[in-house]
Design an enzyme around this catalytic site. Sequence first.
Site, PDB file in Angstrom:
ATOM      1  N   GLY A  76       5.591  14.334   3.665  1.00  0.00           N
ATOM      2  CA  GLY A  76       5.490  15.549   4.473  1.00  0.00           C
ATOM      3  C   GLY A  76       5.863  16.825   3.764  1.00  0.00           C
ATOM      4  O   GLY A  76       6.008  17.870   4.413  1.00  0.00           O
TER       5      GLY A  76
ATOM      6  N   ASP B 123      11.300   7.630  -1.706  1.00  0.00           N
ATOM      7  CA  ASP B 123      10.105   7.003  -2.256  1.00  0.00           C
ATOM      8  C   ASP B 123       9.762   5.845  -1.331  1.00  0.00           C
ATOM      9  O   ASP B 123      10.421   4.803  -1.354  1.00  0.00           O
ATOM     10  CB  ASP B 123      10.358   6.502  -3.681  1.00  0.00           C
ATOM     11  CG  ASP B 123       9.097   5.972  -4.348  1.00  0.00           C
ATOM     12  OD1 ASP B 123       8.133   5.619  -3.619  1.00  0.00           O
ATOM     13  OD2 ASP B 123       9.065   5.890  -5.593  1.00  0.00           O
TER      14      ASP B 123
ATOM     15  N   SER C 124      -8.743   7.563   4.860  1.00  0.00           N
ATOM     16  CA  SER C 124      -9.697   8.471   4.226  1.00  0.00           C
ATOM     17  C   SER C 124     -11.120   8.024   4.512  1.00  0.00           C
ATOM     18  O   SER C 124     -11.377   6.842   4.768  1.00  0.00           O
ATOM     19  CB  SER C 124      -9.457   8.495   2.707  1.00  0.00           C
ATOM     20  OG  SER C 124     -10.516   9.154   2.030  1.00  0.00           O
TER      21      SER C 124
ATOM     22  N   TYR D 102      -8.315   2.992  -5.037  1.00  0.00           N
ATOM     23  CA  TYR D 102      -7.899   3.893  -3.968  1.00  0.00           C
ATOM     24  C   TYR D 102      -8.659   3.600  -2.680  1.00  0.00           C
ATOM     25  O   TYR D 102      -8.065   3.470  -1.596  1.00  0.00           O
ATOM     26  CB  TYR D 102      -8.143   5.337  -4.403  1.00  0.00           C
ATOM     27  CG  TYR D 102      -7.969   6.370  -3.323  1.00  0.00           C
ATOM     28  CD1 TYR D 102      -6.713   6.825  -2.950  1.00  0.00           C
ATOM     29  CD2 TYR D 102      -9.093   6.913  -2.678  1.00  0.00           C
ATOM     30  CE1 TYR D 102      -6.557   7.782  -1.963  1.00  0.00           C
ATOM     31  CE2 TYR D 102      -8.940   7.874  -1.678  1.00  0.00           C
ATOM     32  CZ  TYR D 102      -7.678   8.306  -1.331  1.00  0.00           C
ATOM     33  OH  TYR D 102      -7.534   9.242  -0.347  1.00  0.00           O
ATOM     34  N   ALA D 103      -9.981   3.465  -2.786  1.00  0.00           N
ATOM     35  CA  ALA D 103     -10.808   3.219  -1.611  1.00  0.00           C
ATOM     36  C   ALA D 103     -10.489   1.874  -0.977  1.00  0.00           C
ATOM     37  O   ALA D 103     -10.469   1.737   0.252  1.00  0.00           O
ATOM     38  CB  ALA D 103     -12.288   3.297  -1.986  1.00  0.00           C
ATOM     39  N   ALA D 104     -10.236   0.863  -1.807  1.00  0.00           N
ATOM     40  CA  ALA D 104      -9.886  -0.455  -1.279  1.00  0.00           C
ATOM     41  C   ALA D 104      -8.573  -0.386  -0.498  1.00  0.00           C
ATOM     42  O   ALA D 104      -8.428  -1.003   0.563  1.00  0.00           O
ATOM     43  CB  ALA D 104      -9.768  -1.468  -2.414  1.00  0.00           C
ATOM     44  N   ALA D 105      -7.616   0.365  -1.014  1.00  0.00           N
ATOM     45  CA  ALA D 105      -6.337   0.516  -0.314  1.00  0.00           C
ATOM     46  C   ALA D 105      -6.529   1.248   1.010  1.00  0.00           C
ATOM     47  O   ALA D 105      -5.948   0.872   2.033  1.00  0.00           O
ATOM     48  CB  ALA D 105      -5.339   1.264  -1.192  1.00  0.00           C
ATOM     49  N   LYS D 106      -7.364   2.279   1.009  1.00  0.00           N
ATOM     50  CA  LYS D 106      -7.607   3.025   2.243  1.00  0.00           C
ATOM     51  C   LYS D 106      -8.369   2.179   3.254  1.00  0.00           C
ATOM     52  O   LYS D 106      -8.144   2.297   4.469  1.00  0.00           O
ATOM     53  CB  LYS D 106      -8.370   4.313   1.930  1.00  0.00           C
ATOM     54  CG  LYS D 106      -7.536   5.359   1.198  1.00  0.00           C
ATOM     55  CD  LYS D 106      -6.300   5.764   1.994  1.00  0.00           C
ATOM     56  CE  LYS D 106      -5.557   6.932   1.375  1.00  0.00           C
ATOM     57  NZ  LYS D 106      -4.344   7.298   2.141  1.00  0.00           N
TER      58      LYS D 106
END
Length: 270
Positions: A20, A64, A144, A157-161
């Site tokens: 944030g 973290d 995303s 990245y896309a696989a995680a999203k």
Amino acid sequence: MAINPSDILLTGRVAVVTGGGAGIGRGVAEGLAAFGASVAIWERDAEACAGAAERLGALGIVTDVRDSGQVDAALERTVSELGEVSILVNNAGGVFFSPLLDTTENGWDALYKANLRHVLLCTQRVARRLVEGGRPGSVINVTSIEGVRAAPGYAAYAAAKAGVINYTQTAAFELSPHRVRVNAIAPDLTLTEGLMQISGGTLRPDVAPGIPMGRPGHVDEIASTAVFLASDMAGYITGQTIHVDGGTHAAGGWYHHPQTGSPTLGPPAQ
């Protein structure tokens, strides 16, 4: 029962927003606070964390969220200083360009931890307390548009999203008997200070030819959706991914030709 304008208010509730300190996360934190929530910002960048907390009058905790011990400590401090958490926004994330054939195991693991692992850790910790206390809650995961389409150069990245979207559905089902709702927000191109800096000033706030509505999204539009999902106005909504993307997902590759305005399928004309 008729709806009431007060149903959108978050007065008396405690919200956590991960990541944030800047961008979408800071915008969401600001929106939740504006509608009455007491907000804790969990952010690993100490300077950004302090700045956002001071600006919003929020509790800033350098955290973290990839580390379970730090998540536990942040939650304990949040509860001690603000009260029990009933709104969680899993916004933290990260991305870097990594073509499929060049992606290393370390690179894959880094993107998984940055975008998916913490969603489990934070949701699990907050949900456990909600279930044990018999209190309702709302979990909002920021995913995303890349989670539902090909993303060349960004496969990890896309696989995680995509994982965030599926996790949202499963978590929503498992937690529904406990009145804990879980939903996701999937933005497309959204104007943030970081994105503007990366673009070197080439990104225009009013023009995005590949998006049906013709412009990038704004942080406050993501924040508005988060406020709605956190509130009683969304009390019967769970397991959903809301695409706040100007119509990109629905268009499926169609766009309005910038010269003719005609519906066109394919890459945006230059």
